[in-house]
Design a protein around this motif. Structure first.
Motif, mmCIF file in Angstrom:
data_model
loop_
_atom_site.group_PDB
_atom_site.id
_atom_site.type_symbol
_atom_site.label_atom_id
_atom_site.label_comp_id
_atom_site.label_asym_id
_atom_site.label_seq_id
_atom_site.Cartn_x
_atom_site.Cartn_y
_atom_site.Cartn_z
ATOM 1 N N ARG A 253 0.828 -1.208 0.000
ATOM 2 C CA ARG A 253 0.000 0.000 0.000
ATOM 3 C C ARG A 253 0.866 1.264 0.000
ATOM 4 N NH1 ARG A 253 -4.312 0.857 -2.183
ATOM 5 N NH2 ARG A 253 -3.315 2.776 -2.835
ATOM 6 N N TYR A 254 1.936 1.232 0.780
ATOM 7 C CA TYR A 254 2.834 2.396 0.867
ATOM 8 C C TYR A 254 3.484 2.661 -0.498
ATOM 9 C CZ TYR A 254 6.692 5.398 2.347
ATOM 10 O OH TYR A 254 7.574 6.444 2.464
ATOM 11 N N LEU A 255 3.913 1.598 -1.166
ATOM 12 C CA LEU A 255 4.565 1.758 -2.468
ATOM 13 C C LEU A 255 3.568 2.271 -3.511
ATOM 14 C CD1 LEU A 255 7.051 1.491 -4.249
ATOM 15 C CD2 LEU A 255 6.558 -0.941 -4.521
ATOM 16 N N ILE A 256 2.344 1.732 -3.495
ATOM 17 C CA ILE A 256 1.314 2.206 -4.441
ATOM 18 C C ILE A 256 1.019 3.680 -4.200
ATOM 19 C CG2 ILE A 256 -1.129 2.018 -5.081
ATOM 20 C CD1 ILE A 256 -0.883 -1.020 -4.622
ATOM 21 N N ASP A 257 0.875 4.076 -2.920
ATOM 22 C CA ASP A 257 0.622 5.482 -2.582
ATOM 23 C C ASP A 257 1.722 6.384 -3.123
ATOM 24 O OD1 ASP A 257 -1.721 4.833 -1.337
ATOM 25 O OD2 ASP A 257 -0.920 4.933 0.712
ATOM 26 N N TYR A 258 2.949 5.915 -3.007
ATOM 27 C CA TYR A 258 4.078 6.712 -3.523
ATOM 28 C C TYR A 258 3.990 6.835 -5.044
ATOM 29 C CZ TYR A 258 8.759 8.059 -4.959
ATOM 30 O OH TYR A 258 9.812 8.715 -5.561
ATOM 31 N N LEU A 259 3.688 5.721 -5.724
ATOM 32 C CA LEU A 259 3.680 5.724 -7.193
ATOM 33 C C LEU A 259 2.549 6.580 -7.765
ATOM 34 C CD1 LEU A 259 4.512 1.962 -7.917
ATOM 35 C CD2 LEU A 259 6.053 3.923 -8.124
ATOM 36 N N ILE A 260 1.398 6.635 -7.056
ATOM 37 C CA ILE A 260 0.286 7.445 -7.586
ATOM 38 C C ILE A 260 0.353 8.895 -7.084
ATOM 39 C CG2 ILE A 260 -1.216 5.444 -7.849
ATOM 40 C CD1 ILE A 260 -2.664 6.233 -5.304
ATOM 41 N N GLY A 261 1.373 9.205 -6.256
ATOM 42 C CA GLY A 261 1.593 10.586 -5.844
ATOM 43 C C GLY A 261 0.993 10.971 -4.513
ATOM 44 N N GLU A 262 0.484 9.994 -3.762
ATOM 45 C CA GLU A 262 -0.132 10.299 -2.468
ATOM 46 C C GLU A 262 0.909 10.734 -1.433
ATOM 47 O OE1 GLU A 262 -3.390 10.200 -1.314
ATOM 48 O OE2 GLU A 262 -4.010 10.003 -3.399
ATOM 49 N N VAL A 263 2.136 10.293 -1.579
ATOM 50 C CA VAL A 263 3.162 10.585 -0.569
ATOM 51 C C VAL A 263 3.742 11.987 -0.753
ATOM 52 C CG1 VAL A 263 5.435 9.899 0.328
ATOM 53 C CG2 VAL A 263 3.735 8.148 -0.262
ATOM 54 N N ASP A 264 4.109 12.311 -2.001
ATOM 55 C CA ASP A 264 4.772 13.618 -2.232
ATOM 56 C C ASP A 264 4.028 14.505 -3.219
ATOM 57 O OD1 ASP A 264 5.181 12.198 -4.526
ATOM 58 O OD2 ASP A 264 7.372 12.173 -4.428
ATOM 59 N N PRO A 267 2.745 12.231 -9.097
ATOM 60 C CA PRO A 267 2.515 10.879 -9.650
ATOM 61 C C PRO A 267 3.730 10.431 -10.466
ATOM 62 C CG PRO A 267 0.663 12.347 -10.119
ATOM 63 C CD PRO A 267 1.781 13.208 -9.609
ATOM 64 N N LYS A 268 4.087 9.197 -10.306
ATOM 65 C CA LYS A 268 5.256 8.667 -11.027
ATOM 66 C C LYS A 268 4.822 8.048 -12.356
ATOM 67 C CE LYS A 268 7.371 9.956 -7.404
ATOM 68 N NZ LYS A 268 6.178 10.523 -6.784
ATOM 69 N N ASP A 269 5.777 7.774 -13.189
ATOM 70 C CA ASP A 269 5.514 7.135 -14.486
ATOM 71 C C ASP A 269 4.658 5.883 -14.268
ATOM 72 O OD1 ASP A 269 5.699 5.707 -16.923
ATOM 73 O OD2 ASP A 269 7.540 6.792 -17.412
ATOM 74 N N PHE A 270 3.578 5.759 -15.042
ATOM 75 C CA PHE A 270 2.653 4.630 -14.871
ATOM 76 C C PHE A 270 3.306 3.271 -15.107
ATOM 77 C CE2 PHE A 270 -0.792 7.778 -15.186
ATOM 78 C CZ PHE A 270 -1.622 7.311 -14.182
ATOM 79 N N LYS A 271 4.447 3.260 -15.778
ATOM 80 C CA LYS A 271 5.098 1.965 -16.045
ATOM 81 C C LYS A 271 5.486 1.257 -14.747
ATOM 82 C CE LYS A 271 9.870 3.682 -16.549
ATOM 83 N NZ LYS A 271 11.013 3.868 -17.466
ATOM 84 N N TYR A 272 5.798 2.061 -13.692
ATOM 85 C CA TYR A 272 6.181 1.440 -12.417
ATOM 86 C C TYR A 272 4.977 0.783 -11.747
ATOM 87 C CZ TYR A 272 10.435 4.202 -12.991
ATOM 88 O OH TYR A 272 11.605 4.746 -13.475
#
Length: 350
Positions: A253-264, A267-272
């Motif tokens: 959950r923490y990693l998904i939140d980071y990848l979709i931009g919830e942490v900072d 949003p990161k590249d969708f490929k990740y």
């Protein structure tokens, strides 16, 4: 002797005469008759006694003598006489690998063959001998490798730390433990993680905390490394690989939140996100992400990339017996039609 030698095929007589001659300490004659009687090992032992190494060499080569005592004694004589290649050959035939390694390193200076023997036999003492050889030669990276192979990890770590070759030690350790993860491995990985964390190398610290079984801490450090734009792709790949292996819901959950931009908020590249869903075998979520990525590739004019991604995802969904959404089918048909149209236009121009 003359009468015995005339009896070409009566080996029992040859051997009986040989025993009598040996009891009289007439060793040369006794050895000859043992040889005639085809007891080559007994003949070789007597030739060793009278230090006729030429005859022993001849018998071990042509008659295939494999008695350990004979071969070891012969090897020692050859070593004493400075005929080191012959000595190595005899030690190897006697399966006395450590003495063969010692001569290869100390006298012949051929670490390559010694390394081959160690890799084949997995001898820890042999690895230690090679490590010491490389230390004397000031070849620190090779010394570290063989200290790890000989399970002298603490010594290897100290040597690596004092010579600035900790990365070499880390790479060797990962290779050493790729097929096994015992308590010693976890402890060694943790020591490396602490070292890298203290030296502000967040990428390496995160990698080794994950390898040490501390995935939550490791993934957080990898995300920190990616946030600082330091090896973002490598850091996120490591985080995804680690998360997919342990399948800890909180870390996922923490990693998904980071990848979709919830942490900072970025949003990161969708490929990740796509790679994460695929590694977790969450194919429906991966399919939705694939459609978004394909749309972005289309907008950028990369139709072939978009086609390959959607087509590959459809194949995977079929393989997993999951229904393909109408949106994905339409997206694939649209891109496929476009690519076919381009081919037709090109053919008409010709």
């Amino acid at each position: 002797m003359e009468l015995a030698l005339q009896l070409e095929d009566d080996h029992s007589v040859h051997l009986e005469c040989a025993e009598i001659l040996e009891s009289f300490k007439l060793y040369t004659d006794a050895a000859l008759l043992y040889e005639k009687g085809q007891d080559y090992e007994k003949a070789a032992k007597i030739y060793l006694k009278i230090k006729n190494s030429r005859k022993v060499d001849e018998l071990t080569t042509s008659k295939g003598i494999n008695g350990k005592d004979v071969l070891t004694q012969f090897a020692k004589i050859e070593e004493t006489e400075g005929r080191y290649l012959k000595a190595v050959d005899a030690y190897l035939k006697a399966k006395d690998y450590l003495n063969a390694i010692r001569i290869l390193l100390d006298h012949i200076k051929n670490p390559g063959q010694a390394i081959e023997i160690v890799k084949e036999t997995k001898l820890i003492e042999g690895s230690k001998m090679i490590a010491k050889f490389f230390q004397k030669m000031n070849d620190t990276s090779s010394a570290i490798e063989f200290l790890v192979l000989s399970k002298c990890n603490d010594e290897a770590f100290r040597l690596a730390s004092s010579t600035g070759q900790i990365d070499t030690y880390a790479n060797v350790l990962v290779e050493r433990y790729k097929d096994e993860k015992d308590e010693k491995a976890l402890s060694d990985f943790q020591s490396l993680a602490i070292f890298y964390e203290q030296n502000k190398n967040l990428l390496k610290a995160g990698q080794f905390y994950c390898l040490a079984g501390q995935t939550q801490k490791g993934v957080k450090l990898l995300i920190q490394s990616a946030s600082f734009n330091r090896n973002e792709e490598e850091a996120l790949k490591m985080a995804i690989d680690s998360v997919s292996k342990v399948k800890d819901d909180q870390v996922v959950r923490y990693l998904i939140d980071y990848l979709i931009g919830e942490v900072d908020g970025i949003p990161k590249d969708f490929k990740y996100l796509f790679k994460l869903y695929m590694s977790l075998k969450q194919y429906k979520e991966a399919a939705k992400t694939a459609v978004i990525i394909a749309r972005e590739e289309q907008n950028a004019g990369n139709y072939r990339n978009a086609h390959d991604l959607i087509f590959g995802m459809c194949q995977e969904l079929r393989k997993q017996k999951i229904n393909i959404s109408l949106e994905m089918q339409n997206s694939l048909m649209l891109i496929h039609s476009y690519l076919l149209a381009k081919v037709k236009v090109r053919l008409k121009k010709k």
